[in-house]
Design a protein around this motif. Structure first.
Motif, PDB file in Angstrom:
ATOM      1  N   GLN A   1      -4.525  11.722   2.752  1.00  0.00           N
ATOM      2  CA  GLN A   1      -3.096  11.094   2.546  1.00  0.00           C
ATOM      3  C   GLN A   1      -3.057   9.696   3.221  1.00  0.00           C
ATOM      4  N   ALA A   2      -3.690   9.663   4.457  1.00  0.00           N
ATOM      5  CA  ALA A   2      -3.278   8.690   5.474  1.00  0.00           C
ATOM      6  C   ALA A   2      -4.566   8.275   6.020  1.00  0.00           C
ATOM      7  N   ALA A   3      -4.614   7.158   6.633  1.00  0.00           N
ATOM      8  CA  ALA A   3      -5.716   6.839   7.636  1.00  0.00           C
ATOM      9  C   ALA A   3      -5.093   5.733   8.721  1.00  0.00           C
ATOM     10  N   VAL A   4      -5.796   5.548   9.726  1.00  0.00           N
ATOM     11  CA  VAL A   4      -5.706   4.452  10.532  1.00  0.00           C
ATOM     12  C   VAL A   4      -6.820   3.520  10.829  1.00  0.00           C
ATOM     13  N   LEU A   5      -6.528   2.413  10.396  1.00  0.00           N
ATOM     14  CA  LEU A   5      -7.421   1.412  10.501  1.00  0.00           C
ATOM     15  C   LEU A   5      -7.382   0.348  11.600  1.00  0.00           C
ATOM     16  N   VAL A   6      -7.997   0.285  12.545  1.00  0.00           N
ATOM     17  CA  VAL A   6      -7.982  -0.679  13.706  1.00  0.00           C
ATOM     18  C   VAL A   6      -8.751  -1.831  13.636  1.00  0.00           C
ATOM     19  N   THR A   7      -8.234  -3.127  13.439  1.00  0.00           N
ATOM     20  CA  THR A   7      -8.892  -4.201  13.323  1.00  0.00           C
ATOM     21  C   THR A   7      -8.312  -5.340  14.413  1.00  0.00           C
ATOM     22  N   GLY A   8      -8.896  -6.312  14.424  1.00  0.00           N
ATOM     23  CA  GLY A   8      -8.223  -7.640  15.211  1.00  0.00           C
ATOM     24  C   GLY A   8      -7.377  -8.531  14.252  1.00  0.00           C
ATOM     25  N   GLY A   9      -6.602  -8.949  14.975  1.00  0.00           N
ATOM     26  CA  GLY A   9      -5.598  -9.641  14.324  1.00  0.00           C
ATOM     27  C   GLY A   9      -5.815 -10.411  13.145  1.00  0.00           C
ATOM     28  N   PHE A  10      -6.892 -11.231  13.050  1.00  0.00           N
ATOM     29  CA  PHE A  10      -7.583 -12.174  11.977  1.00  0.00           C
ATOM     30  C   PHE A  10      -7.403 -11.374  10.825  1.00  0.00           C
ATOM     31  N   HIS A  11      -7.696 -10.109  10.762  1.00  0.00           N
ATOM     32  CA  HIS A  11      -7.898  -9.453   9.643  1.00  0.00           C
ATOM     33  C   HIS A  11      -6.636  -9.115   8.964  1.00  0.00           C
ATOM     34  N   THR A  12      -5.440  -9.038   9.674  1.00  0.00           N
ATOM     35  CA  THR A  12      -4.120  -8.364   9.212  1.00  0.00           C
ATOM     36  C   THR A  12      -3.857  -8.912   7.845  1.00  0.00           C
ATOM     37  N   PRO A  13      -3.724 -10.403   7.677  1.00  0.00           N
ATOM     38  CA  PRO A  13      -3.355 -10.964   6.321  1.00  0.00           C
ATOM     39  C   PRO A  13      -4.111 -10.770   5.313  1.00  0.00           C
ATOM     40  N   GLY A  14      -5.295 -10.587   5.434  1.00  0.00           N
ATOM     41  CA  GLY A  14      -6.361 -10.339   4.301  1.00  0.00           C
ATOM     42  C   GLY A  14      -6.299  -8.932   3.920  1.00  0.00           C
ATOM     43  N   ILE A  15      -6.356  -8.081   5.016  1.00  0.00           N
ATOM     44  CA  ILE A  15      -6.334  -6.544   4.757  1.00  0.00           C
ATOM     45  C   ILE A  15      -4.735  -6.296   3.915  1.00  0.00           C
ATOM     46  N   THR A  16      -3.906  -6.667   4.399  1.00  0.00           N
ATOM     47  CA  THR A  16      -2.352  -6.314   3.856  1.00  0.00           C
ATOM     48  C   THR A  16      -2.520  -6.929   2.563  1.00  0.00           C
ATOM     49  N   GLN A  17      -2.819  -8.023   2.446  1.00  0.00           N
ATOM     50  CA  GLN A  17      -2.941  -8.763   0.831  1.00  0.00           C
ATOM     51  C   GLN A  17      -3.824  -7.641  -0.107  1.00  0.00           C
ATOM     52  N   ARG A  18      -4.867  -7.327   0.339  1.00  0.00           N
ATOM     53  CA  ARG A  18      -5.498  -6.606  -0.341  1.00  0.00           C
ATOM     54  C   ARG A  18      -4.928  -4.988  -0.695  1.00  0.00           C
ATOM     55  N   LEU A  19      -4.459  -4.513   0.212  1.00  0.00           N
ATOM     56  CA  LEU A  19      -3.570  -3.172   0.016  1.00  0.00           C
ATOM     57  C   LEU A  19      -2.448  -3.238  -1.068  1.00  0.00           C
ATOM     58  N   GLN A  20      -1.652  -4.420  -0.569  1.00  0.00           N
ATOM     59  CA  GLN A  20      -0.535  -4.807  -1.600  1.00  0.00           C
ATOM     60  C   GLN A  20      -1.026  -4.966  -2.978  1.00  0.00           C
ATOM     61  N   ALA A  21      -2.205  -5.421  -3.200  1.00  0.00           N
ATOM     62  CA  ALA A  21      -2.672  -5.874  -4.427  1.00  0.00           C
ATOM     63  C   ALA A  21      -2.953  -4.660  -5.063  1.00  0.00           C
ATOM     64  N   ARG A  22      -2.995  -3.417  -4.343  1.00  0.00           N
ATOM     65  CA  ARG A  22      -3.815  -2.029  -4.670  1.00  0.00           C
ATOM     66  C   ARG A  22      -2.542  -1.266  -4.950  1.00  0.00           C
ATOM     67  N   ASP A  23      -1.424  -1.888  -4.496  1.00  0.00           N
ATOM     68  CA  ASP A  23      -0.074  -1.035  -4.481  1.00  0.00           C
ATOM     69  C   ASP A  23      -0.123   0.168  -3.486  1.00  0.00           C
ATOM     70  N   ILE A  24      -0.725  -0.230  -2.163  1.00  0.00           N
ATOM     71  CA  ILE A  24      -1.107   0.852  -1.207  1.00  0.00           C
ATOM     72  C   ILE A  24      -0.087   0.547  -0.240  1.00  0.00           C
ATOM     73  N   ALA A  25       0.557   1.410   0.313  1.00  0.00           N
ATOM     74  CA  ALA A  25       1.707   1.411   1.271  1.00  0.00           C
ATOM     75  C   ALA A  25       0.868   1.339   2.784  1.00  0.00           C
TER      76      ALA A  25
END
Length: 189
Positions: free
Chosen positions: A138-162
């Motif tokens: 039900q949950a995961a931890v994804l560790v990335t560099g700061g550059f990826h934060t906006p792109g990943i959060t946009q993709r998660l929002q588009a999929r309606d994932i918290a």
């Protein structure tokens, strides 16, 4: 309040404000040319030193057609003529046309690096979701560099994932050698 502050948004707004203030205060074309040249050089510096933010990358891409050896060389020459130091400026300057050409010859590799970085955003999200499904988690931890934060959060929002973003507080200092080694997938000494 922190929920309403977009990560990186404050820096983008400050940059836009700085440009607006400069434009209002500049009274000569030479001042405008110098400011534009400095912004262009800053983008190139960030690109070459792998320090572009996603918004910096967008700015670089938007301005790429204006970032050429010829346009920069013309700007240097225009500034030297406007300052009435044409030959003195060019003789003393460490930036000569050959160095600009060498610099621009290396841009395609850096541009490719950022193309792949943006593509990694989608791959990181897709692979994380695949692992969640495979493990029936039900949950995961994804560790990335700061550059990826906006792109990943946009993709998660588009999929309606918290999601929750946890970012370290950085003091601005950076061990350049260790940073480069990590980017090149080398274990630093």
């Amino acid at each position: 309040l922190s929920e309403r502050v977009r990560a990186g948004g404050v820096a983008d707004e400050l940059d836009a404000l700085q440009e607006a203030v400069e434009e209002a205060l500049f009274s000569t074309d030479a001042q405008r040319t110098l400011a534009r040249l400095l912004r262009q050089l800053a983008l190139l510096d960030q690109l070459l030193h792998v320090k572009l933010s996603p918004s910096g990358l967008a700015s670089y891409r938007a301005n790429r057609s204006m970032l050429t050896v010829e346009t920069l060389w013309q700007a240097f020459n225009q500034l030297s003529v406007n300052s009435h130091q044409s030959s003195e400026f060019l003789n003393q300057s460490s930036v000569i046309r050959k160095e600009l050409e060498d610099l621009f010859a290396g841009l395609p590799a850096q541009e490719r690096f950022y193309e792949l970085a943006v593509k990694r955003d989608e791959a990181l999200v897709r692979n994380t979701l695949r692992q969640l499904e495979a493990r029936d988690a039900q949950a995961a931890v994804l560790v990335t560099g700061g550059f990826h934060t906006p792109g990943i959060t946009q993709r998660l929002q588009a999929r309606d994932i918290a999601y929750l973003v946890i970012a370290p507080s950085a003091d601005g200092s950076l061990d350049e050698a260790r940073y480069r080694a990590r980017l090149e997938n080398v274990i630093p000494p």
